[in-house]
Design an enzyme around this catalytic site. Structure first.
Site, short mmCIF file in Angstrom:
data_model
loop_
_atom_site.label_atom_id
_atom_site.label_comp_id
_atom_site.label_asym_id
_atom_site.label_seq_id
_atom_site.Cartn_x
_atom_site.Cartn_y
_atom_site.Cartn_z
N ASP A 25 0.82 -1.22 0.00
CA ASP A 25 0.00 0.00 0.00
C ASP A 25 0.85 1.27 0.00
O ASP A 25 1.97 1.28 0.53
CB ASP A 25 -0.89 -0.02 1.25
CG ASP A 25 -2.04 0.97 1.14
OD1 ASP A 25 -2.30 1.47 0.03
OD2 ASP A 25 -2.68 1.24 2.17
N ASN A 73 -10.78 -3.06 -6.11
CA ASN A 73 -9.97 -2.16 -6.94
C ASN A 73 -10.59 -1.88 -8.31
O ASN A 73 -10.18 -0.95 -9.01
CB ASN A 73 -8.53 -2.69 -7.10
CG ASN A 73 -7.69 -2.55 -5.86
OD1 ASN A 73 -6.75 -3.31 -5.62
ND2 ASN A 73 -7.99 -1.56 -5.02
C1 FPP Z 1 -2.27 0.06 -3.18
O1 FPP Z 1 -1.72 1.37 -3.17
C2 FPP Z 1 -1.66 -0.70 -4.25
C3 FPP Z 1 -2.33 -1.31 -5.25
C4 FPP Z 1 -3.79 -1.28 -5.37
C5 FPP Z 1 -1.61 -2.02 -6.33
C6 FPP Z 1 -0.36 -2.76 -5.96
C7 FPP Z 1 0.34 -3.14 -7.21
C8 FPP Z 1 1.68 -3.10 -7.42
C9 FPP Z 1 2.65 -2.81 -6.36
C10 FPP Z 1 2.24 -3.31 -8.79
C11 FPP Z 1 1.95 -4.59 -9.47
C12 FPP Z 1 2.33 -5.79 -8.68
C13 FPP Z 1 2.80 -6.94 -9.19
C14 FPP Z 1 2.98 -8.12 -8.29
C15 FPP Z 1 3.17 -7.10 -10.58
P1 FPP Z 1 -2.65 2.63 -3.43
O2 FPP Z 1 -2.59 2.99 -4.85
O3 FPP Z 1 -4.02 2.37 -2.89
O4 FPP Z 1 -1.92 3.73 -2.59
P2 FPP Z 1 -2.57 4.99 -1.89
O5 FPP Z 1 -3.35 4.47 -0.72
O6 FPP Z 1 -1.38 5.78 -1.49
O7 FPP Z 1 -3.42 5.69 -2.91
#
Ligand code: FPP
Length: 245
Positions: A25, A73
């Site tokens: 996250d 998501n």
């Molecule tokens: C949450 O951060 C993260 C995600 C919804 C996506 C995670 C994906 C990756 C790290 C890349 C792809 C992974 C692989 C294994 C290929 P957020 O965007 O909700 O962060 P925020 O809370 O700061 O907005």
């Protein structure tokens, strides 16, 4: 405030968690802090994944689960969903060889049959290429939700019951575990969530009953193996009683 730096040598290899799970996250906030579009944060987050996989394997941990895309998501803007799907494809194309070299077996948690064709094709290729590996299992949770996983398990158990394959009397906690995506795997001993959020967000709902939690304010794109060592070091100091005394 934690200041001392933890090294790999500080970890007690006789008390390792069997299964570590991470909620990756903070990508969006990482990008926002730099005045960049959110997908830059996801890209930088994706760049961290292989190092953490290798560090986990190097410590001797057998199961690692990463939460990459939840059932919730899909509510995000299409442009962000597309970027995440492209990063998944890029990750497999770029890192599959390293997964193979490290003896990592890839497993997906969640219903990935509804993903776009290209990610599905690459996932199939990666599963096939890593299927005989046995040094470590990497679970990537994709279109995953803990509640969805439990309701799916209930349906599968009921179907098996109606086919005459399972008696109501034998259905217990272990039966449910066997119908989850993590069938055959130990429950996560340690769940890590960076970025300052203090919740589980529908991650490993059934499996986390006795997990230890480790939170940190660091955003996932800044998460490196020293944070992983710190989380495991702290975990090893906890007294896990599983309801006993
Ligand atoms: C949450 O951060 C993260 C995600 C919804 C996506 C995670 C994906 C990756 C790290 C890349 C792809 C992974 C692989 C294994 C290929 P957020 O965007 O909700 O962060 P925020 O809370 O700061 O907005």
């Amino acid at each position: 405030m934690i200041t001392e730096k933890i090294n790999k040598s500080d970890i007690d290899i006789t008390k390792l968690p069997k299964h570590v799970a991470i909620i990756m996250d903070g990508n969006g906030r990482w990008a926002k802090k730099r005045g960049l579009p959110r997908h830059f944060g996801h890209q930088e987050g994706m760049n961290r994944v292989i190092d953490i996989v290798e560090a986990t394997k190097d410590i001797g941990i057998k199961y690692l689960t990463l939460y990459a895309f939840s059932t919730e998501n899909w509510k995000r803007p299409k442009v962000e969903i597309d970027a995440l799907m492209n990063l998944l494809v890029l990750f497999i194309r770029r890192e599959l060889q390293r997964l193979v070299t490290n003896g990592v077996k890839l497993n997906i948690l969640g219903d990935w049959s509804v993903l776009p064709d290209l990610p599905q094709k690459e996932i199939n290729r990666a599963i096939e290429a890593t299927k005989d590996n046995s040094d470590m299992v990497l679970n990537i949770a994709l279109n995953y939700g803990g509640r969805q996983e439990i309701s799916r398990a209930v349906k599968l158990i009921l179907e098996d019951h109606l086919r005459g394959n399972i008696d109501v009397d034998v259905i217990g906690e272990d039966t449910i575990s066997q119908y989850l995506y993590t069938n055959g795997q130990p429950d996560p001993d340690l769940i890590i969530r960076p970025s300052g959020e203090l919740r589980l967000s529908n991650f490993l709902t059934y499996q986390s009953a006795y997990s230890e939690f480790w939170f940190s304010d660091i955003l996932w794109p800044d998460f490196d193996k020293t944070q992983l060592y710190r989380a495991i070091f702290d975990y090893q100091k906890r007294d896990r009683r599983f309801g006993g005394i």
